[in-house]
Design a protein around this motif. Sequence first.
Motif, PDB file in Angstrom:
ATOM      1  N   LEU A  70      84.111  -3.122 -31.619  1.00 32.98           N
ATOM      2  CA  LEU A  70      83.175  -2.755 -30.550  1.00 32.98           C
ATOM      3  C   LEU A  70      82.675  -3.975 -29.783  1.00 32.98           C
ATOM      4  N   VAL A  71      82.458  -5.081 -30.490  1.00 27.09           N
ATOM      5  CA  VAL A  71      82.022  -6.310 -29.809  1.00 27.09           C
ATOM      6  C   VAL A  71      83.113  -6.786 -28.851  1.00 27.09           C
ATOM      7  N   TRP A  72      84.368  -6.764 -29.300  1.00 26.55           N
ATOM      8  CA  TRP A  72      85.474  -7.167 -28.427  1.00 26.55           C
ATOM      9  C   TRP A  72      85.595  -6.214 -27.237  1.00 26.55           C
ATOM     10  N   TYR A  73      85.440  -4.920 -27.491  1.00 24.28           N
ATOM     11  CA  TYR A  73      85.497  -3.933 -26.411  1.00 24.28           C
ATOM     12  C   TYR A  73      84.376  -4.187 -25.408  1.00 24.28           C
ATOM     13  N   LEU A  74      83.190  -4.469 -25.901  1.00 29.54           N
ATOM     14  CA  LEU A  74      82.065  -4.779 -25.019  1.00 29.54           C
ATOM     15  C   LEU A  74      82.375  -5.999 -24.154  1.00 29.54           C
ATOM     16  N   GLY A  75      82.972  -7.013 -24.759  1.00 28.05           N
ATOM     17  CA  GLY A  75      83.364  -8.198 -23.995  1.00 28.05           C
ATOM     18  C   GLY A  75      84.375  -7.877 -22.915  1.00 28.05           C
ATOM     19  N   SER A  76      85.282  -6.944 -23.220  1.00 29.46           N
ATOM     20  CA  SER A  76      86.293  -6.568 -22.233  1.00 29.46           C
ATOM     21  C   SER A  76      85.680  -5.797 -21.063  1.00 29.46           C
ATOM     22  N   ILE A  77      84.488  -5.290 -21.254  1.00 29.66           N
ATOM     23  CA  ILE A  77      83.765  -4.622 -20.166  1.00 29.66           C
ATOM     24  C   ILE A  77      82.901  -5.627 -19.410  1.00 29.66           C
ATOM     25  N   ARG A  78      82.213  -6.482 -20.153  1.00 32.50           N
ATOM     26  CA  ARG A  78      81.258  -7.408 -19.531  1.00 32.50           C
ATOM     27  C   ARG A  78      81.930  -8.508 -18.705  1.00 32.50           C
ATOM     28  N   ILE A  79      82.909  -9.160 -19.279  1.00 32.66           N
ATOM     29  CA  ILE A  79      83.508 -10.327 -18.623  1.00 32.66           C
ATOM     30  C   ILE A  79      84.098  -9.976 -17.254  1.00 32.66           C
ATOM     31  N   PRO A  80      84.901  -8.908 -17.154  1.00 29.48           N
ATOM     32  CA  PRO A  80      85.415  -8.564 -15.815  1.00 29.48           C
ATOM     33  C   PRO A  80      84.306  -8.244 -14.810  1.00 29.48           C
ATOM     34  N   MET A  81      83.231  -7.605 -15.278  1.00 34.42           N
ATOM     35  CA  MET A  81      82.125  -7.298 -14.356  1.00 34.42           C
ATOM     36  C   MET A  81      81.506  -8.575 -13.796  1.00 34.42           C
ATOM     37  N   ILE A  82      81.372  -9.563 -14.641  1.00 31.61           N
ATOM     38  CA  ILE A  82      80.808 -10.844 -14.191  1.00 31.61           C
ATOM     39  C   ILE A  82      81.795 -11.564 -13.276  1.00 31.61           C
ATOM     40  N   LEU A  83      83.077 -11.594 -13.676  1.00 36.24           N
ATOM     41  CA  LEU A  83      84.093 -12.279 -12.878  1.00 36.24           C
ATOM     42  C   LEU A  83      84.272 -11.643 -11.494  1.00 36.24           C
ATOM     43  N   ARG A  84      84.122 -10.327 -11.419  1.00 36.28           N
ATOM     44  CA  ARG A  84      84.250  -9.637 -10.124  1.00 36.28           C
ATOM     45  C   ARG A  84      82.962  -9.719  -9.301  1.00 36.28           C
ATOM     46  N   GLY A  85      81.921 -10.269  -9.894  1.00 37.19           N
ATOM     47  CA  GLY A  85      80.653 -10.394  -9.179  1.00 37.19           C
ATOM     48  C   GLY A  85      79.827  -9.118  -9.159  1.00 37.19           C
ATOM     49  N   GLU A  86      80.211  -8.134  -9.972  1.00 36.40           N
ATOM     50  CA  GLU A  86      79.454  -6.875 -10.024  1.00 36.40           C
ATOM     51  C   GLU A  86      78.110  -7.064 -10.719  1.00 36.40           C
ATOM     52  N   VAL A  87      78.056  -8.057 -11.591  1.00 41.59           N
ATOM     53  CA  VAL A  87      76.833  -8.352 -12.340  1.00 41.59           C
ATOM     54  C   VAL A  87      76.574  -9.847 -12.225  1.00 41.59           C
ATOM     55  N   SER A  88      75.363 -10.191 -11.873  1.00 40.18           N
ATOM     56  CA  SER A  88      74.971 -11.595 -11.770  1.00 40.18           C
ATOM     57  C   SER A  88      74.471 -12.084 -13.132  1.00 40.18           C
ATOM     58  N   ILE A  89      74.922 -13.262 -13.535  1.00 35.78           N
ATOM     59  CA  ILE A  89      74.465 -13.834 -14.804  1.00 35.78           C
ATOM     60  C   ILE A  89      72.951 -13.963 -14.808  1.00 35.78           C
ATOM     61  N   ARG A  90      72.386 -14.318 -13.691  1.00 41.54           N
ATOM     62  CA  ARG A  90      70.930 -14.458 -13.603  1.00 41.54           C
ATOM     63  C   ARG A  90      70.221 -13.128 -13.890  1.00 41.54           C
ATOM     64  N   ASP A  91      70.841 -12.029 -13.482  1.00 43.71           N
ATOM     65  CA  ASP A  91      70.225 -10.709 -13.666  1.00 43.71           C
ATOM     66  C   ASP A  91      70.272 -10.218 -15.118  1.00 43.71           C
ATOM     67  N   ILE A  92      71.164 -10.810 -15.912  1.00 42.61           N
ATOM     68  CA  ILE A  92      71.294 -10.341 -17.298  1.00 42.61           C
ATOM     69  C   ILE A  92      70.918 -11.427 -18.312  1.00 42.61           C
ATOM     70  N   ALA A  93      70.466 -12.554 -17.831  1.00 38.22           N
ATOM     71  CA  ALA A  93      70.159 -13.673 -18.728  1.00 38.22           C
ATOM     72  C   ALA A  93      69.060 -13.343 -19.735  1.00 38.22           C
ATOM     73  N   LEU A  94      68.062 -12.585 -19.345  1.00 34.77           N
ATOM     74  CA  LEU A  94      66.930 -12.303 -20.229  1.00 34.77           C
ATOM     75  C   LEU A  94      66.721 -10.815 -20.504  1.00 34.77           C
ATOM     76  N   SER A  95      67.531  -9.970 -19.888  1.00 33.27           N
ATOM     77  CA  SER A  95      67.310  -8.535 -20.030  1.00 33.27           C
ATOM     78  C   SER A  95      68.618  -7.776 -19.832  1.00 33.27           C
ATOM     79  N   ARG A  96      68.726  -6.632 -20.444  1.00 32.30           N
ATOM     80  CA  ARG A  96      69.892  -5.770 -20.258  1.00 32.30           C
ATOM     81  C   ARG A  96      69.776  -4.918 -18.997  1.00 32.30           C
ATOM     82  N   GLN A  97      68.664  -4.974 -18.325  1.00 32.73           N
ATOM     83  CA  GLN A  97      68.431  -4.103 -17.171  1.00 32.73           C
ATOM     84  C   GLN A  97      69.473  -4.287 -16.072  1.00 32.73           C
ATOM     85  N   GLY A  98      70.040  -5.469 -15.963  1.00 34.47           N
ATOM     86  CA  GLY A  98      70.999  -5.737 -14.897  1.00 34.47           C
ATOM     87  C   GLY A  98      72.382  -5.169 -15.137  1.00 34.47           C
ATOM     88  N   TRP A  99      72.639  -4.688 -16.337  1.00 34.96           N
ATOM     89  CA  TRP A  99      73.958  -4.128 -16.639  1.00 34.96           C
ATOM     90  C   TRP A  99      74.041  -2.681 -16.165  1.00 34.96           C
TER      91      TRP A  99
END
Length: 140
Positions: A19-48
């Motif tokens: 599940l951790v690997w699956y989560l990474g496969s969801i998160r990393i592409p979102m960040i790389l595509r610019g769909e999620v800003s690192i700043r928006d998720i640095a301290l909270s899950r609200q940005g996901w």
Amino acid sequence: MAVALIVAMLAQGALALGLVWYLGSIRIPMILRGEVSIRDIALSRQGWPEREKQVSNAVDNQFQLPLLFYVACGLALALGPTWFNLGLAWAFVVSRYLHAAIHITDNNVIRRFWAYTVGLGILTVFWLVLVLQLMAVASL
């Protein structure tokens, strides 16, 4: 029997790691595509987005009841595992796989609740059995 109990523990660990690997496969592409800003998720899950939160919650669940499962298995190994311990351990692992599958697919809360409750019941019986085993060993 000890090896089979350890394999159940490894199967539960494999679920968490998968599940951790699956989560990474969801998160990393979102960040790389610019769909999620690192700043928006640095301290909270609200940005996901919702899908990430769904899988992230499934990951979090692998560090709640399963923690008590690992303790129970360790105690069973120390006391000498029985066939009943082994059956309970594997039943719990199956319930966790079912719970995780529901969580990361349609996330039907009622079905997920029942999968969780079945696992909780199995784990409770496992603990009660271990208490009885410990009492039997202590009375010798």
